[in-house]
Design an enzyme around this catalytic site. Structure first.
Site, PDB file in Angstrom:
ATOM      1  N   ARG A  89      -8.061  -1.863   4.432  1.00 43.99           N
ATOM      2  CA  ARG A  89      -9.239  -1.050   4.761  1.00 43.99           C
ATOM      3  C   ARG A  89     -10.490  -1.469   4.020  1.00 43.99           C
ATOM      4  NH1 ARG A  89      -4.751   1.812   5.874  1.00 43.99           N
ATOM      5  NH2 ARG A  89      -4.066   0.702   4.042  1.00 43.99           N
ATOM      6  N   THR A  90     -10.375  -1.723   2.728  1.00 47.12           N
ATOM      7  CA  THR A  90     -11.593  -2.024   1.967  1.00 47.12           C
ATOM      8  C   THR A  90     -12.180  -3.342   2.447  1.00 47.12           C
ATOM      9  OG1 THR A  90     -10.618  -0.853   0.121  1.00 47.12           O
ATOM     10  CG2 THR A  90     -12.534  -2.195  -0.366  1.00 47.12           C
ATOM     11  N   LYS A 118      -6.525 -24.342  -8.789  1.00 50.17           N
ATOM     12  CA  LYS A 118      -6.534 -25.646  -9.481  1.00 50.17           C
ATOM     13  C   LYS A 118      -7.029 -25.501 -10.914  1.00 50.17           C
ATOM     14  CE  LYS A 118      -8.184 -28.035  -5.309  1.00 50.17           C
ATOM     15  NZ  LYS A 118      -9.381 -28.803  -4.878  1.00 50.17           N
ATOM     16  N   ARG A 139     -12.891  -7.871  -5.085  1.00 50.25           N
ATOM     17  CA  ARG A 139     -11.777  -7.050  -5.562  1.00 50.25           C
ATOM     18  C   ARG A 139     -10.938  -7.921  -6.468  1.00 50.25           C
ATOM     19  NH1 ARG A 139      -7.606  -3.315  -2.218  1.00 50.25           N
ATOM     20  NH2 ARG A 139      -9.362  -1.919  -2.500  1.00 50.25           N
ATOM     21  N   HIS A 172     -13.035   2.098  -8.490  1.00 47.38           N
ATOM     22  CA  HIS A 172     -13.140   1.739  -7.078  1.00 47.38           C
ATOM     23  C   HIS A 172     -14.341   2.532  -6.531  1.00 47.38           C
ATOM     24  CE1 HIS A 172     -12.203   0.408  -3.179  1.00 47.38           C
ATOM     25  NE2 HIS A 172     -10.914   0.687  -3.093  1.00 47.38           N
TER      26      HIS A 172
END
Ligand code: NCD
Length: 358
Positions: A89-90, A118, A139, A172
């Protein structure tokens, strides 16, 4: 005006969230965030402005002409969605919000597909993204990473805004925005959000949405918070400390039925077992009493609401899904509109959208 270019990272890092706030705001001094990192950046007036803008955007978007106008407003901008933790959803609602505003997007959804695999540092990755994009929506499992990256970018030759779409167990902020938007809309014709009782239930210790929303609710008058969880997963001391400082009434409980009967909103959350220190740790906790079933539904006030940031497991029974008080589906859609409002405001478009002719 406090600027991130005027302070070293080590000095900035030591500040309290309240002290950090002015460094993250837009330079015109009207309080809207430039980098959106934590819930403490939003006061009641900013929240109301964002909710009004979200309502305005969703209204404008109803007609084809309006939608085409919105698609033109940021058609010259590009956004990078940098998600190194799972998300449905986010990620999608930020993507859709960008599309509404005409922003072109790029994405990394798995650090294993980027050069970080890497051995590239986060700093170098972010500098790379800023070479191609005008905003980073990120995120990360790391608390504070979005903050560090905001400082780095503001001190680089291509300063661009960062939007925190979830940082570790900590914050959040955009989920909390959509939650407040949902609460405001749910109660707007029923006397408003002030004076309501919000119950949080589930994994309150490790759920970042609860931490951010609990703070945002302190902006409203007399909103009581009840935290219902097994003792191992109860809300942490720092959240309670903030509530004490702000003089907010709160209660700690292990009785969901009792809390539901006095609630205006019940905010359920899943067990966040990805944070377990040892495998199977959460499974040993008895969570059977912390589920919203048909029984709880029968105790909920007629105009009470059930919320969930989603994804859910079994903490809300599917028997609740078609009840008009189940607000978790609407939360998702509200998320798209409030994120569009936040992104538009980040690029300084609040007034022009509010005053446009559509
Ligand atoms: C939440 C999250 O990622 O913190 N999900 C979301 O963004 N809607 C809640 C969760 O994962 O339980």
């Amino acid at each position: 005006m406090a600027k991130l270019t005027d302070i070293s990272w080590s000095d900035f890092e030591k500040l309290s969230l309240e002290e950090k706030k002015p460094y993250l705001s837009q330079s015109d001094g009207d309080g809207m965030p430039y980098h959106t990192l934590f819930a403490q950046q939003f006061d009641r007036s900013i929240l109301e402005r964002l909710c009004n803008l979200a309502n305005r955007i969703r209204f404008i978007n109803k007609s084809k002409e309006g939608a085409l106008y919105l698609k033109s407003v940021l058609a010259h901008k590009r956004a990078m969605l940098y998600f190194s933790q799972p998300s449905s959803r986010t990620f999608l609602s930020h993507l859709a919000a960008c599309q509404i505003l005409g922003i072109t997007t790029g994405s990394v959804r798995d650090a294993a597909t980027s050069s970080e695999f890497k051995g590239e540092s986060h700093e170098d990755s972010i500098r790379t993204f800023s070479s191609y994009f005008d905003m980073i929506i990120m995120r990360s499992p790391e608390r504070g990473l979005a903050e560090k990256m905001s400082w780095e970018l503001s001190n680089s030759s291509r300063p661009i805004p960062i939007l925190n779409a979830g940082s570790g167990k900590d914050q959040h902020p955009t989920q909390a925005l959509l939650d407040v938007y949902t609460l405001i809309r749910s109660f707007e014709e029923k006397g408003g959000l002030d004076g309501r009782t919000v119950v949080f239930c589930g994994d309150l210790l490790r759920g970042r949405t609860v931490r951010s929303l609990s703070y945002l609710l302190t902006n409203f008058s007399n909103v009581k918070q009840i935290f219902v969880a097994p003792k191992e997963l109860q809300v942490s001391d720092d959240v309670m400390q903030i509530l004490k400082e702000k003089g907010v009434e709160y209660e700690i409980s292990d009785n969901l039925k009792e809390a539901t009967s006095v609630a205006d909103a019940v905010y359920m959350t899943r067990i966040q077992d990805e944070w377990d220190n040892a495998k199977g740790e959460s499974a040993k906790i008895d969570t059977s009493k912390f589920k919203f079933t048909g029984e709880e539904l029968s105790l909920l006030k007629p105009d009470g609401i059930i919320m969930h940031p989603l994804p859910r497991r079994d903490e809300i029974s599917t028997v609740c899904d078609h009840d008009p008080r189940a607000m978790y589906w609407r939360q998702m859609r509200n998320g798209m509109w409030i994120r569009a409002a936040l992104i538009a405001s980040t690029f300084g478009l609040e007034k022009s959208i509010m005053n446009c002719g559509y």
